[in-house]
Design an enzyme around this catalytic site. Structure first.
Site, short mmCIF file in Angstrom:
data_model
loop_
_atom_site.label_atom_id
_atom_site.label_comp_id
_atom_site.label_asym_id
_atom_site.label_seq_id
_atom_site.Cartn_x
_atom_site.Cartn_y
_atom_site.Cartn_z
N HIS A 121 -8.91 1.04 0.42
CA HIS A 121 -8.85 0.07 -0.69
C HIS A 121 -10.22 -0.55 -0.96
O HIS A 121 -10.37 -1.76 -1.05
CB HIS A 121 -7.80 -1.01 -0.38
CG HIS A 121 -6.43 -0.46 -0.18
ND1 HIS A 121 -5.74 0.17 -1.18
CD2 HIS A 121 -5.64 -0.42 0.92
CE1 HIS A 121 -4.58 0.58 -0.72
NE2 HIS A 121 -4.50 0.25 0.56
N SER A 150 0.83 -1.20 0.00
CA SER A 150 0.00 0.00 0.00
C SER A 150 0.87 1.26 0.00
O SER A 150 1.57 1.53 -0.97
CB SER A 150 -0.95 -0.03 1.20
OG SER A 150 -1.91 1.00 1.11
#
Length: 354
Positions: A191, A87
């Site tokens: 996400h 990420s």
């Protein structure tokens, strides 16, 4: 061969970077100038209890990761063969590869953290003891269509993301299925589809930045394959709403050779995940280039994955050859590469990494 890994949000801890800021005073001062506050003070002391707030967490981790990487290079004098980040950590991977400067990476991360912190309230939960497919089937079967899978961290560790009430209510279906369910301490549904507004705004912000040629292959969270140079900005925007394909990324790397993995920055979360992935799943079988790929796709993939000087096997030659150039588009329609000791180009379709 070695892959350096950069952790993302969730790895932060008060005191991180304690022995690293003093080694890079100029970069630390640059970070302070960009952010408008002392990054060292937040990381070491966190007097205002800001370190766990997304808009502060992301810049803090980025800086500690970046300085840790530089310290490692100073110690070893050698750069890794691949880089990958989880990420937020993907920005460090791109910076380590030469794709973005330290300063530009920090500006991107600062804006990313701010936008993600402003998203509608949501929540996330970790499901342990279930595969991604099992999680998706349970959600669909139970009518939780508004919950997305955010992270495929390992074959038995999946993170889901959605509105707070949905995440709370979904606990029962997983517990009844015998799965461990842990609600995470996050302020947003990262996400997932609920970050769409943040993604759109970040896409506009990305237009003000350019990306240099990657010097080290970077594995994308979105595709679980090496970054294609022309798609860096698009991937960074897409990553905000897209699942993090960590398991598949590591499986891809395991097909590339006998790798060691080393975690930069703080903690060992990613190192533990590597252990789980290796123990629970065989490496991914990588498909060869397909005839329906465009010439540009073939060239971009080769150049992002294989350095000049790579050993290869070529149809019609018994011994291995060595590349002398990057792959190029020859005559406007042919993906080709030049070999050492040969006066001519070879079609990429006839070349296989040794």
């Amino acid at each position: 061969m070695i892959t350096y890994m950069f952790p993302g949000q969730g790895s932060q801890i008060k005191g991180m970077g304690e022995n690293i800021f003093s080694k890079f005073p100029e970069l630390t001062q640059k970070a302070d100038s960009i952010l408008g506050y002392s990054i060292e003070d937040i990381c070491l002391h966190d007097r205002q209890k800001e370190l766990n707030q997304t808009q502060f967490t992301q810049p803090a981790l980025y800086v500690v990761n970046a300085l840790s990487y530089r310290h490692k290079i100073q110690q070893t004098g050698k750069k890794p063969d691949f880089v990958v980040g989880h990420s937020l950590g993907e920005y460090n991977a791109l910076e380590a590869s030469g794709g973005i400067s330290f300063e530009d990476g920090l500006k991107l991360v600062q804006r990313r953290g701010l936008l993600m912190s402003q998203a509608p309230l949501g929540s996330m939960a970790a499901v342990l003891g279930a595969t991604g497919e099992e999680v998706e089937q349970l959600l669909k079967k139970s009518g939780f269509d508004a919950i997305d899978v955010a992270n495929f961290n390992s074959p038995a560790q999946i993170v889901i993301s959605g509105l707070r009430d949905d995440i709370l209510n979904a606990s029962q279906i997983f517990q009844e299925a015998g799965k461990q369910y842990i609600i995470l301490n996050t302020s947003g549904a990262f996400h997932s589809r609920y970050m769409e507004s943040s993604k759109v705004q970040f896409e506009k912000f990305l237009q003000g930045f350019s990306f240099s040629k990657l010097q080290i292959p970077v594995i994308s969270n979105v595709t679980a394959r090496p970054y294609v140079q022309s798609e860096i900005a698009a991937n960074l925007a897409k990553q905000i709403t897209h699942s993090i394909k960590w398991t598949e990324s590591i499986r891809y790397l395991l097909t590339q050779g006998n790798f060691e993995f080393e975690e930069m920055g703080v903690g060992n979360v990613l190192t533990k995940l590597i252990t789980y992935i290796k123990a629970q799943e065989k490496p991914l079988e990588i498909k060869k280039m397909s005839d329906n790929w465009t010439v540009q796709e073939k060239v971009d993939l080769w150049n992002s994955t294989h350095p000049i000087g790579a050993k290869v096997s070529v149809i019609g030659y018994k011994s291995q050859l060595e590349t002398r150039t990057e792959a190029i588009i020859l005559f406007g329609h042919r993906a080709a590469i030049y070999m050492k000791g040969y006066n001519g180009y070879f079609a990429l379709d006839e070349v296989t990494p040794a």
